[in-house]
Design a protein around this motif. Structure first.
Motif, mmCIF file in Angstrom:
data_model
loop_
_atom_site.group_PDB
_atom_site.id
_atom_site.type_symbol
_atom_site.label_atom_id
_atom_site.label_comp_id
_atom_site.label_asym_id
_atom_site.label_seq_id
_atom_site.Cartn_x
_atom_site.Cartn_y
_atom_site.Cartn_z
ATOM 1 N N PRO A 38 0.813 -1.201 0.000
ATOM 2 C CA PRO A 38 0.000 0.000 0.000
ATOM 3 C C PRO A 38 0.855 1.263 0.000
ATOM 4 C CG PRO A 38 -0.552 -1.415 1.877
ATOM 5 C CD PRO A 38 0.574 -2.054 1.145
ATOM 6 N N ASN A 86 -1.637 -4.093 8.979
ATOM 7 C CA ASN A 86 -1.992 -4.187 7.567
ATOM 8 C C ASN A 86 -1.840 -5.636 7.139
ATOM 9 O OD1 ASN A 86 -2.266 -1.457 7.609
ATOM 10 N ND2 ASN A 86 -0.550 -1.021 6.265
ATOM 11 N N THR A 88 -2.946 -8.520 3.961
ATOM 12 C CA THR A 88 -3.389 -8.648 2.588
ATOM 13 C C THR A 88 -4.029 -10.018 2.402
ATOM 14 O OG1 THR A 88 -1.569 -7.236 1.898
ATOM 15 C CG2 THR A 88 -2.639 -8.512 0.192
ATOM 16 N N THR A 106 -6.132 -5.218 0.774
ATOM 17 C CA THR A 106 -5.280 -4.887 1.904
ATOM 18 C C THR A 106 -6.135 -4.219 2.959
ATOM 19 O OG1 THR A 106 -3.396 -4.583 0.432
ATOM 20 C CG2 THR A 106 -3.202 -3.672 2.653
ATOM 21 N N ASP A 114 -6.791 -0.840 0.330
ATOM 22 C CA ASP A 114 -6.345 -0.984 -1.051
ATOM 23 C C ASP A 114 -6.959 -2.236 -1.665
ATOM 24 O OD1 ASP A 114 -4.993 -0.256 -3.349
ATOM 25 O OD2 ASP A 114 -3.148 -1.288 -2.802
ATOM 26 N N LYS A 116 -6.381 -4.522 -5.297
ATOM 27 C CA LYS A 116 -5.616 -4.704 -6.538
ATOM 28 C C LYS A 116 -6.234 -5.846 -7.337
ATOM 29 C CE LYS A 116 -1.584 -2.469 -5.493
ATOM 30 N NZ LYS A 116 -1.446 -1.207 -6.119
ATOM 31 N N ARG A 134 -12.389 -0.424 -8.234
ATOM 32 C CA ARG A 134 -11.507 -0.229 -7.074
ATOM 33 C C ARG A 134 -11.990 0.942 -6.233
ATOM 34 N NH1 ARG A 134 -7.367 3.069 -5.614
ATOM 35 N NH2 ARG A 134 -5.807 2.170 -4.241
ATOM 36 N N LEU A 138 -13.383 0.836 -2.340
ATOM 37 C CA LEU A 138 -12.768 1.612 -1.257
ATOM 38 C C LEU A 138 -13.795 2.528 -0.590
ATOM 39 C CD1 LEU A 138 -9.324 2.534 -2.855
ATOM 40 C CD2 LEU A 138 -9.754 0.895 -1.016
#
Length: 170
Positions: A38, A86, A88, A106, A114, A116, A134, A138
């Motif tokens: 991130p 954090n 993932t 994440t 985040d 991806k 995305r 978020l």
């Protein structure tokens, strides 16, 4: 009849390369995005590298005040704890009519920081839809996001993979 034979021969000669063509490894029909850490982690890494480069060498004299308070152990521990918090999680790969879609999420605590796309179909609608999906994820902090028009299959696969990642994080 005189023109038919050359037209037919040239048509076949033009179609043979199309029939024989097989895409190489760079054109397998999927986007593959390497999961980067991130943005916060990248900034912290850059700051640490800068601090290491600009750290004064010991010469035996007293250090000069710079106006900024040095990092205390408590602040360093908090930064380390935030990085440790954090985590993932990759969602499952979802096969759609357009191709395979897989996302990586994440989390910082329970907040999504985040998302991806690890795998996605290599098409113009998908490339245009991924940033929108995305951003929606978020903002919504969930997989309850709108489908992007023109990339319905990709959007559905994205939502399913995102939900799987969220479920896997709990």
């Amino acid at each position: 009849m005189k023109r038919a034979i050359p037209v037919l021969a040239l048509s076949v000669a033009g179609l043979v390369p199309v029939w024989v063509y097989s895409p190489g490894a760079a054109h397998e029909g999927e986007l593959s995005e390497v999961a980067a850490p991130p943005a916060q982690t990248q900034q912290q890494t850059q700051q640490q590298q800068t601090q290491q480069k600009t750290a004064p060498q010991t010469t035996g004299s007293a250090p000069k005040p710079t106006g900024a308070a040095p990092k205390t152990t408590t602040q360093q521990q908090q930064t380390t704890q935030q990085q440790a918090q954090n985590r993932t999680v990759s969602g499952r790969a979802v096969n759609t009519s357009e191709g395979t879609v897989q996302v990586q999420v994440t989390f910082q605590g329970t907040k999504i920081i985040d998302v991806k796309a690890l795998r996605a179909p290599n098409s113009n609608p998908t490339r245009m839809a991924l940033p929108l999906l995305r951003q929606s994820a978020l903002k919504a902090q969930s997989a309850d996001i709108d489908t992007v028009s023109g990339a319905t299959a990709t959007s559905d696969g994205y939502k399913q993979s995102l939900q799987a990642a969220i479920d896997g994080a709990q």
